[in-house]
Design a protein around this motif. Structure first.
Motif, PDB file in Angstrom:
ATOM      1  N   CYS A  30      21.373  85.159 -18.296  1.00  0.00           N
ATOM      2  CA  CYS A  30      22.488  84.223 -18.318  1.00  0.00           C
ATOM      3  C   CYS A  30      22.539  83.486 -19.643  1.00  0.00           C
ATOM      4  O   CYS A  30      21.508  83.101 -20.198  1.00  0.00           O
ATOM      5  CB  CYS A  30      22.340  83.170 -17.219  1.00  0.00           C
ATOM      6  SG  CYS A  30      22.386  83.832 -15.551  1.00  0.00           S
TER       7      CYS A  30
ATOM      8  N   ASP B 138      28.124  83.017 -18.653  1.00  0.00           N
ATOM      9  CA  ASP B 138      28.181  84.311 -17.974  1.00  0.00           C
ATOM     10  C   ASP B 138      26.775  84.857 -17.728  1.00  0.00           C
ATOM     11  O   ASP B 138      25.883  84.726 -18.564  1.00  0.00           O
ATOM     12  CB  ASP B 138      28.968  85.323 -18.803  1.00  0.00           C
ATOM     13  CG  ASP B 138      30.450  84.973 -18.859  1.00  0.00           C
ATOM     14  OD1 ASP B 138      30.944  84.341 -17.908  1.00  0.00           O
ATOM     15  OD2 ASP B 138      31.093  85.332 -19.857  1.00  0.00           O
ATOM     16  N   CYS B 139      26.610  85.491 -16.578  1.00  0.00           N
ATOM     17  CA  CYS B 139      25.348  86.156 -16.228  1.00  0.00           C
ATOM     18  C   CYS B 139      25.634  87.646 -16.038  1.00  0.00           C
ATOM     19  O   CYS B 139      26.596  88.003 -15.350  1.00  0.00           O
ATOM     20  CB  CYS B 139      24.770  85.593 -14.942  1.00  0.00           C
ATOM     21  SG  CYS B 139      24.270  83.868 -15.026  1.00  0.00           S
ATOM     22  N   SER B 140      24.796  88.485 -16.643  1.00  0.00           N
ATOM     23  CA  SER B 140      24.906  89.927 -16.428  1.00  0.00           C
ATOM     24  C   SER B 140      23.558  90.573 -16.700  1.00  0.00           C
ATOM     25  O   SER B 140      22.797  90.112 -17.553  1.00  0.00           O
ATOM     26  CB  SER B 140      25.984  90.545 -17.323  1.00  0.00           C
ATOM     27  OG  SER B 140      25.646  90.404 -18.674  1.00  0.00           O
TER      28      SER B 140
END
Length: 165
Positions: free
Chosen positions: A143, A137-139
């Motif tokens: 990442c 997941d990237c936020s």
């Protein structure tokens, strides 16, 4: 000189028949290409990239490492037009790429792998350019990555293949 004359004759015939010849690649439209562009990675450690969508086209590049991330630009009858992190473009059979195994490749300089998803915490290790990482997941610009079983967080802009294609 004969080649030039033959080429001129062919172009004259094409023009007389009303055929349209373009030397520029056709624009890619996502609606026509099943959602392209999107990310894939190589399934095999030995994969050919060809100049056209068919086995009769010459090979312009041979990849020797599984997991290399690629951007799919277009699809056509079991073939995909792909681009790698260095900008090389060519065609591959769809059976040689995987959409599920999302990978990225460290670009530019050395990337710091951090402990926490916001980039805070301890520096766990550094990854050299060219290292392939499985992307999670990237936020907020960071990442989750897995590099050979070691996990941490890297800046999204340090990895080609992270984020939208």
């Amino acid at each position: 000189m004969r080649l030039r004359a033959a080429l001129a004759a062919c172009l004259t015939v094409l023009a007389a028949t009303g055929a349209v010849v373009s030397l520029r690649p056709a624009p890619v439209h996502a609606a026509e290409d099943g959602g392209a562009p999107y990310w894939v990675s190589l399934r095999n450690s030995l994969t050919n990239m060809r100049v056209g969508p068919g086995r009769d086209y010459r090979i312009n590049w041979v990849y020797v490492r599984a997991g290399v991330p690629l951007k799919v630009l277009r699809q056509m009858e079991g073939w995909v037009l792909v681009e790698d992190s260095e900008g090389a473009r060519g065609w591959m059979l769809t059976q040689f790429v995987a959409r599920k195994a999302h990978t990225g490749i460290v670009k530019g300089g050395i990337a710091e792998i951090r402990e926490n998803k916001d980039g805070s915490g301890a520096l766990l290790w550094r990854a050299a350019p060219g290292v392939i990482a499985r992307i999670g997941d990237c936020s907020a610009g960071w990442c989750k990555v897995d590099i050979d079983g070691r996990q941490g967080y890297v800046r999204q802009d340090a990895v080609w293949g992270a984020g939208a294609p």
